[in-house]
Design a protein around this motif. Structure first.
Motif, PDB file in Angstrom:
ATOM      1  N   LYS A 163       0.806  -1.220   0.000  1.00 47.03           N
ATOM      2  CA  LYS A 163       0.000   0.000   0.000  1.00 47.03           C
ATOM      3  C   LYS A 163       0.840   1.273   0.000  1.00 47.03           C
ATOM      4  CE  LYS A 163      -3.741  -2.434   0.107  1.00 47.03           C
ATOM      5  NZ  LYS A 163      -4.632  -2.497  -1.085  1.00 47.03           N
ATOM      6  N   ALA A 164       2.100   1.150   0.375  1.00 50.40           N
ATOM      7  CA  ALA A 164       2.977   2.328   0.378  1.00 50.40           C
ATOM      8  C   ALA A 164       4.133   2.168  -0.600  1.00 50.40           C
ATOM      9  CB  ALA A 164       3.519   2.564   1.794  1.00 50.40           C
ATOM     10  N   GLY A 165       4.046   1.160  -1.458  1.00 50.84           N
ATOM     11  CA  GLY A 165       5.034   1.001  -2.516  1.00 50.84           C
ATOM     12  C   GLY A 165       6.323   0.346  -2.108  1.00 50.84           C
ATOM     13  N   GLY A 166       6.536   0.145  -0.806  1.00 44.20           N
ATOM     14  CA  GLY A 166       7.749  -0.503  -0.348  1.00 44.20           C
ATOM     15  C   GLY A 166       9.002   0.331  -0.422  1.00 44.20           C
ATOM     16  N   THR A 167       8.869   1.604  -0.792  1.00 44.67           N
ATOM     17  CA  THR A 167      10.051   2.454  -0.952  1.00 44.67           C
ATOM     18  C   THR A 167      10.194   3.489   0.145  1.00 44.67           C
ATOM     19  OG1 THR A 167       8.790   3.977  -2.368  1.00 44.67           O
ATOM     20  CG2 THR A 167       9.994   2.177  -3.453  1.00 44.67           C
ATOM     21  N   ARG A 168       9.234   3.555   1.032  1.00 44.86           N
ATOM     22  CA  ARG A 168       9.267   4.530   2.126  1.00 44.86           C
ATOM     23  C   ARG A 168       8.618   3.915   3.357  1.00 44.86           C
ATOM     24  NH1 ARG A 168       4.258   6.332   3.155  1.00 44.86           N
ATOM     25  NH2 ARG A 168       2.665   6.184   1.515  1.00 44.86           N
ATOM     26  N   SER A 169       8.849   4.532   4.483  1.00 41.76           N
ATOM     27  CA  SER A 169       8.198   4.048   5.700  1.00 41.76           C
ATOM     28  C   SER A 169       6.734   4.443   5.694  1.00 41.76           C
ATOM     29  CB  SER A 169       8.888   4.624   6.942  1.00 41.76           C
ATOM     30  OG  SER A 169       8.786   6.037   6.949  1.00 41.76           O
ATOM     31  N   VAL A 170       5.905   3.621   6.301  1.00 44.96           N
ATOM     32  CA  VAL A 170       4.483   3.902   6.387  1.00 44.96           C
ATOM     33  C   VAL A 170       4.171   4.469   7.765  1.00 44.96           C
ATOM     34  CG1 VAL A 170       3.953   1.533   7.125  1.00 44.96           C
ATOM     35  CG2 VAL A 170       2.168   2.931   6.102  1.00 44.96           C
ATOM     36  N   LYS A 171       3.341   5.499   7.789  1.00 46.56           N
ATOM     37  CA  LYS A 171       2.986   6.124   9.053  1.00 46.56           C
ATOM     38  C   LYS A 171       1.813   5.393   9.695  1.00 46.56           C
ATOM     39  CE  LYS A 171       4.556  10.848   8.132  1.00 46.56           C
ATOM     40  NZ  LYS A 171       4.174  12.277   8.113  1.00 46.56           N
ATOM     41  N   ILE A 172       2.005   4.954  10.918  1.00 43.37           N
ATOM     42  CA  ILE A 172       0.940   4.256  11.622  1.00 43.37           C
ATOM     43  C   ILE A 172       0.728   4.878  12.995  1.00 43.37           C
ATOM     44  CG2 ILE A 172       1.548   2.086  10.475  1.00 43.37           C
ATOM     45  CD1 ILE A 172       2.503   1.137  13.321  1.00 43.37           C
ATOM     46  N   ALA A 173      -0.456   4.639  13.538  1.00 44.23           N
ATOM     47  CA  ALA A 173      -0.757   4.959  14.932  1.00 44.23           C
ATOM     48  C   ALA A 173      -1.413   3.730  15.527  1.00 44.23           C
ATOM     49  CB  ALA A 173      -1.681   6.160  15.038  1.00 44.23           C
ATOM     50  N   MET A 174      -1.343   3.608  16.823  1.00 47.75           N
ATOM     51  CA  MET A 174      -1.946   2.440  17.476  1.00 47.75           C
ATOM     52  C   MET A 174      -2.623   2.863  18.765  1.00 47.75           C
ATOM     53  SD  MET A 174      -0.169  -1.171  18.531  1.00 47.75           S
ATOM     54  CE  MET A 174      -0.719  -2.100  19.963  1.00 47.75           C
ATOM     55  N   PHE A 175      -3.808   2.304  19.005  1.00 48.49           N
ATOM     56  CA  PHE A 175      -4.543   2.520  20.244  1.00 48.49           C
ATOM     57  C   PHE A 175      -4.438   1.269  21.109  1.00 48.49           C
ATOM     58  CE2 PHE A 175      -6.185   5.926  17.793  1.00 48.49           C
ATOM     59  CZ  PHE A 175      -6.766   6.849  18.658  1.00 48.49           C
ATOM     60  N   THR A 176      -4.119   1.468  22.372  1.00 50.01           N
ATOM     61  CA  THR A 176      -4.058   0.357  23.316  1.00 50.01           C
ATOM     62  C   THR A 176      -4.279   0.917  24.716  1.00 50.01           C
ATOM     63  OG1 THR A 176      -2.780  -1.571  24.027  1.00 50.01           O
ATOM     64  CG2 THR A 176      -1.539   0.449  23.588  1.00 50.01           C
ATOM     65  N   THR A 177      -3.991   0.119  25.735  1.00 48.84           N
ATOM     66  CA  THR A 177      -4.178   0.556  27.113  1.00 48.84           C
ATOM     67  C   THR A 177      -3.104  -0.057  27.988  1.00 48.84           C
ATOM     68  OG1 THR A 177      -5.697   0.570  29.009  1.00 48.84           O
ATOM     69  CG2 THR A 177      -5.771  -1.349  27.572  1.00 48.84           C
ATOM     70  N   GLU A 178      -2.762   0.635  29.051  1.00 49.06           N
ATOM     71  CA  GLU A 178      -1.824   0.101  30.031  1.00 49.06           C
ATOM     72  C   GLU A 178      -2.543  -0.644  31.150  1.00 49.06           C
ATOM     73  OE1 GLU A 178       2.065   2.853  30.008  1.00 49.06           O
ATOM     74  OE2 GLU A 178       0.292   3.858  30.806  1.00 49.06           O
ATOM     75  N   ALA A 179      -3.873  -0.692  31.089  1.00 55.20           N
ATOM     76  CA  ALA A 179      -4.649  -1.345  32.141  1.00 55.20           C
ATOM     77  C   ALA A 179      -4.659  -2.864  31.997  1.00 55.20           C
ATOM     78  CB  ALA A 179      -6.081  -0.814  32.139  1.00 55.20           C
ATOM     79  N   SER A 180      -4.243  -3.367  30.858  1.00 54.43           N
ATOM     80  CA  SER A 180      -4.184  -4.808  30.620  1.00 54.43           C
ATOM     81  C   SER A 180      -2.741  -5.192  30.299  1.00 54.43           C
ATOM     82  CB  SER A 180      -5.081  -5.198  29.442  1.00 54.43           C
ATOM     83  OG  SER A 180      -4.715  -6.451  28.904  1.00 54.43           O
TER      84      SER A 180
END
Length: 411
Positions: A163-180
């Motif tokens: 999806k990003a062509g493999g020539t650059r880094s892809v920007k991601i974000a992630m949602f999680t919790t420290e309660a588990s």
């Protein structure tokens, strides 16, 4: 959910009756298999699907394989309420039945039993993904899938290439919790992977929120403004729904990637419909429960037609099927080598550790690689793979099968 609850009320009973009705009469050694379950806790509404998947496989195996080996398996359900203390209190009664192997459900029973199982000599098979803090030697709870972090990094590398062509880094974000502990471990692992692989991924932000957040619109707006191209929400249903509703409120369509336990099949009614999840992904080391004519769907249809499986074709049902398939294949190998009347827990542990189970034995219910365990890692690590699904045209579709998972250092 009302339909699920109505269906669930009778499903376990029907499956249990079929378990004995389908079995041939003959001289067999009977082994009672503890099936740790949750029929009165947080997963009570969906547990009958997982439990029915287990029963269907045992019914099938007893007839097609066990009878020839002189082995009969009988599942015995223990309701742990998905609670560590309850699991610990039930365990002496479980041991009294002299089990040689069992089926685990998740984090609470793993926490309660992992350190005592080497002494008790009872290996357990877990259908969920593993976690980083369980990546230690000499563990006796064996996960059929690699860690959640392995699964997610497999998806990230696939996304970056396709999806990003493999020539650059892809920007991601992630949602999680420290309660588990498990969900916090996911965040720790992905952050470590991003730091080690800047050419592949740019982690915009690891967003820590409550396990059941009321609203995450501000947090999502922040990461989208920072250019996130995909948002990972591999945790629970509540966080997944909150992120999806925030995406809808912002009028954006950046894809969201979920895991198996909060897959589009689990979320569709809560967010309006499956069409509301257009473009979103599901990624894990198990089968994507689509309506496509796959080997896994055909095996499910066989269990439903001939072996008493009354659960719907659903991602949760596949958990029960996949973990039980791994269990019976181990019993099969041990019985052929040592005799069906001589099985012990230590023998089955050694079988799990010393055998590479070919992917073809699991009818597509695993990620695509062979299932192998080792003293060093209680999950497949030699060739772990994941499957990726996506909602396309209002339907969940498999877009990639057997995607290799990168080799990871412990985090």
């Amino acid at each position: 959910m009302k339909i699920l609850k109505k269906w669930a009320a009778g499903a376990a009973t029907v499956a249990g009756l079929m378990a004995s009705a389908a079995l041939p009469v003959g001289a067999q050694t009977v082994y009672q298999v503890p099936a740790l379950s949750d029929y009165s806790g947080p997963f009570a509404a969906i547990m009958p699907m997982l439990g029915a998947g287990r029963e269907g496989v045992v019914n099938w195996w007893n007839v097609e394989h066990g009878a020839k080996l002189g082995v009969k398996l009988e599942l015995k359900t223990y309701d742990t309420r998905y609670d560590t203390a309850q699991t610990a209190s039930l365990w002496p009664a479980v041991l009294a039945t002299k089990p040689v192997i069992g089926l685990s459900l998740g984090g609470p029973d793993t926490s309660a039993l992992q350190q005592r199982l080497p002494t008790d000599k009872v290996p357990m098979i877990l259908g969920s993904a593993a976690n980083g803090f369980g990546w230690r030697p000499n563990q006796w709870v064996m996960a059929t899938r690699p860690t959640f972090v392995h699964e997610l990094t497999g998806f990230i590398e696939w996304f970056q290439k396709n999806k990003a062509g493999g020539t650059r880094s892809v920007k991601i974000a992630m949602f999680t919790t420290e309660a588990s502990p498990t969900f916090a471990d996911m965040g720790k692992g992905i952050a470590a992977y991003a730091k080690a692989n800047p050419a592949i991924v740019n982690l915009v932000e690891m967003v820590y929120v409550e396990p059941q957040p009321a609203d995450v619109t501000l947090q999502l707006r922040r990461v989208l403004n920072a250019g996130a191209e995909v948002v990972l929400v591999p945790t629970n249903i509540q966080q997944a729904v909150a992120v999806k509703r925030a995406m809808q409120a912002l009028g954006k369509n950046v894809p969201i990637a979920y895991s198996l336990q909060n897959s589009p099949a689990m979320l569709q009614k809560l967010v309006g419909s499956i069409s509301a999840m257009e473009g979103d992904y599901e990624v894990h080391g198990s089968v994507i429960a689509t309506e496509e004519d796959t080997e896994a769907k055909k095996f499910y249809d066989l269990l439903a037609a001939k072996y008493g499986l009354k659960a719907p074709w659903h991602s949760i049902t596949t958990i029960g099927i996949s973990q039980t398939l791994v269990m019976v294949r181990a019993i099969e190998v041990a019985a052929k080598k040592h005799g069906g009347d001589k099985l012990t827990g230590e023998m089955l542990y050694n079988t799990l550790i010393g055998t590479s189970f070919p992917a073809k034995d699991f009818y597509g219910f695993t990620g695509g690689g062979d299932i192998d365990f080792s003293v060093e890692a209680p999950f497949p690590i030699k060739d772990p793979r994941v499957n990726i699904g996506q909602v396309v045209g209002g339907k969940l579709t498999t877009v990639a099968k057997g995607v290799p998972v990168p080799k990871l250092a412990k985090w």
